[in-house]
Design an enzyme around this catalytic site. Structure first.
Site: not given
Length: 564
Positions: A195, A391
């Site tokens: 991320e 997600e």
């Protein structure tokens, strides 16, 4: 630190931020539908596959239930473990072949972070050991406000990161060009857990939910970068003093907050010093995103021509804490989502965002508002024309909530974490499959593609097809294994191949062990659509006819000429 001496307006920014959130939540460009190219994908296990037979059964179940693609971490620590520019892609080629055989698409994540130590991790794959000899720890690693040194990912302050990532991306492009037909997208790992963020919350450093996390810019390299940025912004030390209301006597006194708890609890985040620090802190991530995006586009665009994406984490806790609002987001580097998402737009990257399955709570001690956060980020992305993929954050069956978000904000795709959430180890569908099909997969839009479907009347018991779109790149021999066409077509194998803008598929067939169909050293050409191929007997060339086989004419062969 001298910021404590300045005037504190602790609630002003919180009220302003809340107003901005309200504006985006109520007036975003929501269309109450998913995007026209929406696809549902599933993320593969973190651990490496050892039982390929069982894995292929799981993939078949995904395909049979309408899943479009499998998303897979391709670990830097695996492929370049032997040394700088010493790549071994063999495992991931086997992996890509298995996915191709299933009929699924394959979305690789170039995972330039470690696996292990974060929520949900069940593996231990460090970064390449040789990497740390390329620079000093002060440049390459993160250091937190408590002194914890973190090496989950390479610090964006290291000047060598562009070269290393360019080498990795370039090698991937060279080795997987022949898999272009099954790769509809590529993801970049932009930091810890893949991320774009700082490693602010890490259990090995003493973090536990729902703590805010720690700032991560306390190496000398990072501090000097902050000092240089502030001198550049204000022109001189006296300019900094004037802006911050301080009387610093040396540039070395310009530092990140020396007490993160006090920085939040006394409102330091809301004075000029605090705002300058937080904007700079995020800008380091934005610059890093630009660097890796440029490297990726330079290596991938001409080879694959597919969207490239990166991920922002849904840090939903401490969102509305009355004394330290958004502190979990700020310590991770998320201060201004508008600026952050603009960087995705400028870098021509898709944005993946998490926690679509979660509901707001907002009460102490977590002060968690994931649903509000998803709305805020999604609205900004919609307004800027940034493509969105969603997600879940935790294993879930709350697919109705996911459907609500992806339809409200025109999502281009959703990826479920992970395979084990939908398919059991024996290949059977789990109890979650029905809900995922109803609320997510059902929104899949038809692909606009140019494909060739081939039914192969078995000359080989387990045939492989070695192919390339006309004018394209050949698969690595022996090619890709074809799958059984099912009980409706006994004695046939089947494969569908997307040939993109090509006019024909050039192919030959073999048994996977060096024995090839005899076509006088030429290859077969298939036009887009559906064809049936029958191998020739006793060394004769095979034959091609248009259309799928029918039960009534299962063994009929129409001998048509083929071009070679």
């Amino acid at each position: 630190m001298g910021w404590r001496k300045a005037r504190i307006l602790a609630l002003g920014f919180f009220l302003l931020f809340s107003t901005v959130v309200g504006v985006f939540s109520s007036s975003g460009t929501a269309n109450a539908d998913v995007a026209t190219d929406f696809k549902a994908s599933v993320m593969a296990p973190l651990v490496k596959i050892t039982d390929w037979t069982a894995f292929k059964k799981q993939l078949k179940t995904l395909k049979d239930n309408g899943v479009y693609a499998l998303t897979t971490d391709v670990w830097w620590g695996d492929v370049e473990a032997a040394g700088d520019n010493q790549f071994d892609w063999s495992y991931y080629k086997t992996y890509a072949n298995a996915v191709s055989e299933s009929g699924l698409k394959w979305v690789p994540i170039l995972s330039t972070h470690t696996c292990g130590g974060n929520p949900g991790d069940d593996c231990n794959i460090p970064l390449p050991a040789w990497l740390w000899s390329k620079g000093s720890a002060d440049e390459m690693k993160y250091k937190s406000e408590t002194g914890y040194v973190n090496n989950e990912a390479i610090s964006p302050f290291w000047s060598g990161i562009n070269q290393q990532y360019s080498d990795l991306y370039g090698s991937f492009a060279t080795n997987f060009a022949s898999y272009k037909s099954i790769i509809p997208k590529i993801y970049l790992s932009a930091g810890p857990s893949g991320e774009l963020r700082y490693p602010s919350y890490y259990s090995a450093a003493g973090w536990s939910y729902p703590s805010r996390g720690k700032f991560q810019v306390y190496t000398d390299t990072a501090k000097n970068a902050f000092r240089n940025a502030m001198i550049s912004k204000y022109g001189s030390l006296s300019g900094v003093n004037q802006a911050w209301g301080l009387s610093l006597t040396n540039v070395s006194q310009i530092n990140p907050p020396d007490d993160g708890d006090s920085f939040f609890s006394t409102g330091g985040y809301n004075i000029t010093y605090g705002k300058d620090f937080l904007r700079w802190y995020q800008s380091v991530l934005e610059n890093h995103l630009g660097v890796i995006a440029a490297a990726a586009h330079s290596k991938f665009d001409s080879v694959f021509g597919v969207p490239i994406g990166a991920k922002v984490s849904g840090l939903h806790w401490q969102y509305n804490n009355p004394t330290s609002p958004h502190s979990a987001e700020y310590t991770a580097g998320y201060y201004d989502y508008n600026s952050l998402i603009q960087k995705f737009k400028d870098s021509n990257l898709d944005l993946t965002f998490t926690c679509l399955e979660m509901n707001d709570d907002g009460s102490a001690p977590a002060y968690s508002k994931p649903s509000t956060l998803v709305d805020t980020v999604s609205a900004i992305a919609n307004s800027k024309g940034v493509r969105l993929n969603g997600e879940n954050a935790l294993a879930t069956g709350n697919f109705q909530k996911i459907e609500e978000k992806m339809m409200k904000w025109n999502y281009n795709g959703f990826t479920l974490l992970r395979l084990a959430n939908l398919v059991n180890s024996d290949g059977t569908a789990s109890s979650n499959m029905a809900g995922f099909k109803q609320y997510v997969i059902s929104h899949t839009k038809p692909s606009v593609s140019n494909s060739v479907t081939i039914y192969y009347k078995r000359g080989y018991a387990s045939p492989y097809i070695h192919y390339r779109p006309a004018g394209g790149t050949w698969t690595t021999a022996p090619g890709v294994a074809m799958t059984d066409a099912g009980t409706a077509y006994p004695g046939y194998s089947k494969i569908t191949i997307d040939i993109g803008s090509a006019t024909q598929l050039e192919a030959d067939f073999n048994n996977g062990s060096g024995t090839w169909d005899n076509n006088n050293s030429a290859n077969y050409f298939f036009n887009s659509g559906t064809s049936t191929f029958t191998p020739g007997a006793n060394g004769a060339a095979g034959t091609i006819k248009s259309g799928t086989p029918t039960v009534s004419a299962m063994d009929t062969t129409i001998k048509l000429p083929f071009s070679a």
